[in-house]
Design a protein around this motif. Structure first.
Motif, PDB file in Angstrom:
ATOM      1  N   VAL A 130      18.634  25.458 -14.903  1.00 52.74           N
ATOM      2  CA  VAL A 130      18.539  24.171 -15.589  1.00 52.74           C
ATOM      3  C   VAL A 130      19.437  23.151 -14.885  1.00 52.74           C
ATOM      4  O   VAL A 130      19.026  22.007 -14.621  1.00 52.74           O
ATOM      5  N   TRP A 131      20.662  23.573 -14.560  1.00 55.26           N
ATOM      6  CA  TRP A 131      21.599  22.694 -13.843  1.00 55.26           C
ATOM      7  C   TRP A 131      21.054  22.318 -12.468  1.00 55.26           C
ATOM      8  O   TRP A 131      21.157  21.160 -12.048  1.00 55.26           O
ATOM      9  N   MET A 132      20.448  23.279 -11.773  1.00 58.78           N
ATOM     10  CA  MET A 132      19.930  23.013 -10.442  1.00 58.78           C
ATOM     11  C   MET A 132      18.799  21.988 -10.498  1.00 58.78           C
ATOM     12  O   MET A 132      18.722  21.076  -9.661  1.00 58.78           O
ATOM     13  N   GLU A 133      17.919  22.110 -11.491  1.00 55.78           N
ATOM     14  CA  GLU A 133      16.820  21.161 -11.599  1.00 55.78           C
ATOM     15  C   GLU A 133      17.326  19.759 -11.938  1.00 55.78           C
ATOM     16  O   GLU A 133      16.815  18.761 -11.409  1.00 55.78           O
ATOM     17  N   LYS A 134      18.332  19.660 -12.804  1.00 51.13           N
ATOM     18  CA  LYS A 134      18.906  18.349 -13.130  1.00 51.13           C
ATOM     19  C   LYS A 134      19.569  17.745 -11.895  1.00 51.13           C
ATOM     20  O   LYS A 134      19.500  16.525 -11.672  1.00 51.13           O
ATOM     21  N   SER A 135      20.201  18.600 -11.072  1.00 47.61           N
ATOM     22  CA  SER A 135      20.808  18.117  -9.826  1.00 47.61           C
ATOM     23  C   SER A 135      19.748  17.596  -8.876  1.00 47.61           C
ATOM     24  O   SER A 135      19.939  16.577  -8.193  1.00 47.61           O
ATOM     25  N   MET A 136      18.597  18.282  -8.816  1.00 49.66           N
ATOM     26  CA  MET A 136      17.507  17.842  -7.949  1.00 49.66           C
ATOM     27  C   MET A 136      16.945  16.497  -8.411  1.00 49.66           C
ATOM     28  O   MET A 136      16.642  15.625  -7.600  1.00 49.66           O
ATOM     29  N   GLU A 137      16.825  16.328  -9.734  1.00 54.09           N
ATOM     30  CA  GLU A 137      16.337  15.059 -10.268  1.00 54.09           C
ATOM     31  C   GLU A 137      17.313  13.926  -9.960  1.00 54.09           C
ATOM     32  O   GLU A 137      16.906  12.812  -9.611  1.00 54.09           O
ATOM     33  N   TYR A 138      18.613  14.221 -10.075  1.00 53.59           N
ATOM     34  CA  TYR A 138      19.633  13.223  -9.752  1.00 53.59           C
ATOM     35  C   TYR A 138      19.584  12.870  -8.269  1.00 53.59           C
ATOM     36  O   TYR A 138      19.664  11.684  -7.905  1.00 53.59           O
ATOM     37  N   LEU A 139      19.414  13.881  -7.420  1.00 56.28           N
ATOM     38  CA  LEU A 139      19.329  13.651  -5.978  1.00 56.28           C
ATOM     39  C   LEU A 139      18.082  12.836  -5.621  1.00 56.28           C
ATOM     40  O   LEU A 139      18.124  11.941  -4.772  1.00 56.28           O
ATOM     41  N   ALA A 140      16.969  13.146  -6.294  1.00 63.08           N
ATOM     42  CA  ALA A 140      15.718  12.450  -6.009  1.00 63.08           C
ATOM     43  C   ALA A 140      15.801  10.966  -6.342  1.00 63.08           C
ATOM     44  O   ALA A 140      15.121  10.145  -5.739  1.00 63.08           O
ATOM     45  N   SER A 141      16.666  10.600  -7.307  1.00 64.50           N
ATOM     46  CA  SER A 141      16.786   9.198  -7.679  1.00 64.50           C
ATOM     47  C   SER A 141      17.398   8.358  -6.554  1.00 64.50           C
ATOM     48  O   SER A 141      17.247   7.141  -6.530  1.00 64.50           O
ATOM     49  N   PHE A 142      18.099   9.012  -5.594  1.00 65.35           N
ATOM     50  CA  PHE A 142      18.708   8.298  -4.475  1.00 65.35           C
ATOM     51  C   PHE A 142      17.836   8.318  -3.234  1.00 65.35           C
ATOM     52  O   PHE A 142      18.032   7.504  -2.338  1.00 65.35           O
ATOM     53  N   THR A 143      16.917   9.291  -3.121  1.00 66.42           N
ATOM     54  CA  THR A 143      16.158   9.462  -1.888  1.00 66.42           C
ATOM     55  C   THR A 143      14.748   8.898  -1.998  1.00 66.42           C
ATOM     56  O   THR A 143      13.942   9.115  -1.123  1.00 66.42           O
TER      57      THR A 143
END
Length: 432
Positions: A419-432
């Motif tokens: 769950v944490w990893m997916e939230k991190s990916m979503e946060y990362l995607a907001s910058f890329t």
């Protein structure tokens, strides 16, 4: 056959190149493939002379007959518009999305992509937990798959054609269900794979179950579609495509386990053949897995380097005839070819090698990515390097152990990490 070719002193990869050009010319009828074929024939004759050139012509004639037979077989199937009344469901292709059910099924020698609207919650639960073969008596109609509609859009008809599917079957009524255990090896492996997928979804919560089925069995459910799109946008969805890293991991574990039991290396090498078939079946005979297994088994038999690559490509054409017409098959073989071309036995392992391979592979397959998808994500290079270490060094071995232990006690407490990893990916995607 290999001994005969070697007695003629012909490099196996030089033999493969004209076969590949012939393959693409006959399947696509593209003028560029014909130009490559003629060029390879001229170069071959100059290098090897008339006698061995005649041997090449005979070799190409055999493949041409094989290609022509399969192309004609496909034409016959595409022109056959009979609606089947009884079909055999392939259990490891089942996908349930709300009240929409999709799967693949066979009727005689024909394969269909099947769609059905579920009538009740009980029927939905039945198919979600179905873990065995099924024979269905149905009423329905055939439809033609849609072609590419937009520039660089997905060509559903061409994709299904590479899977040996020429019609969609829309079921209006299921008249009868009857359990049907498969009798052939491929059907048995399909049933075992489905049992494993159902077991994972029953004993592990989301999103942990998605990563387990994706990395261990090469299956991503429709419920993972949103995250799949996010990984695609980041340019790292290929991390879920089972590849050489996963194959090497499982073959190495298998070899070490039986060597520790005291078996001789020759016996372990023999056992690798049935194990490879089992692993290929449990991953849905993915082209990347089959390609990697073939390369490993050929290396075990003494074929190295470009000769190994050449024989692998020839075997892929024979075993999975349409594999090199798909984006996944071409990218998998392109990765393997570039690695074979640039690797050296003297090269040391370590972080420097990983960085070099990531850079070379990314630049090497860039033309393929642009051709097939019309886009490229620059962030994919650093993200692939970082997350491939996470997926291959932590998640793959970790989830393998967790899956085996689940038959005694399911370790579901790891789910918050995903769950944490997916939230991190979503946060990362907001910058890329």
């Amino acid at each position: 056959m290999l001994q005969w070719i070697r007695s003629l002193h012909i490099h196996l990869f030089h033999l493969t190149l004209p076969v590949l050009a012939l393959y693409y010319w006959m399947y696509t009828e593209h003028w560029l493939a014909l130009i490559f074929l003629l060029a390879f024939l001229i170069l071959f004759r100059r290098r090897y002379g008339d006698k061995r050139f005649l041997c090449l012509i005979g070799f190409l004639s055999l493949f041409a007959l094989c290609f022509a037979f399969r192309i004609e077989q496909g034409r016959r199937e595409s022109s056959d518009h009979r609606v089947p009344s009884v079909i055999q469901l392939l259990p490891d292709t089942i996908k349930v999305n709300g009240d929409a059910l999709s799967f693949r099924a066979k009727s005689g020698d024909r394969t269909f992509q099947v769609f059905y609207q579920l009538q009740s919650e009980e029927e939905q639960a039945y198919f979600k937990h179905l873990d065995h073969g099924l024979e269905l008596r149905i009423k329905g109609e055939l439809e033609t798959p849609t072609k590419q509609r937009n520039f660089m859009g997905f060509d559903y008809q061409a994709y299904l054609k590479t899977q040996g599917i020429y019609h969609l079957l829309k079921i209006s009524h299921i008249l009868e269900k009857k359990a049907a255990e498969p009798s052939d090896v491929i059907g048995i492996l399909s049933s075992w794979r489905r049992k494993a997928l159902v077991w994972v979804h029953q004993h592990f919560p989301q999103p942990m179950s998605h990563y387990m089925t994706g990395l261990l069995f090469g299956f991503l459910d429709v419920e993972f579609e949103e995250m799949s799109q996010l990984y695609s946008n980041l340019g790292i969805i290929h991390l879920f495509a089972l590849s050489g890293m996963q194959v090497a991991f499982f073959l190495d574990v298998f070899r070490r386990f039986f060597l520790r039991l005291g078996l001789e290396q020759e016996k372990v090498a023999t056992l690798l053949y049935p194990f490879s078939l089992l692993y290929a079946g449990m991953t849905g005979f993915s082209v990347s897995v089959v390609r990697s297994l073939l390369q490993k088994l050929l290396a075990q038999a003494g074929l190295k380097g470009m000769e190994n690559m050449g024989v692998t490509l020839l075997l892929l054409i024979v075993l999975l005839p349409s594999s090199l017409l798909t984006a996944g098959g071409l990218l998998s073989c392109a990765y393997a070819f570039i690695l074979t071309l640039t690797s050296s036995e003297e090269e040391k392992s370590g972080i420097q090698k990983v960085v070099k391979e990531s850079l070379v592979l990314t630049l090497g397959v860039l033309p393929f990515l642009i051709f097939f998808f019309g886009e490229y994500q620059p962030w994919s290079l650093p993200l692939t390097f970082i997350f491939s270490l996470l997926f291959d060094l932590l998640l793959l071995p970790g989830l393998s152990v967790v899956f085996l232990l689940s038959f005694f006690y399911p370790l579901t407490f790891w789910n918050p990490f995903f769950v944490w990893m997916e939230k991190s990916m979503e946060y990362l995607a907001s910058f890329t």
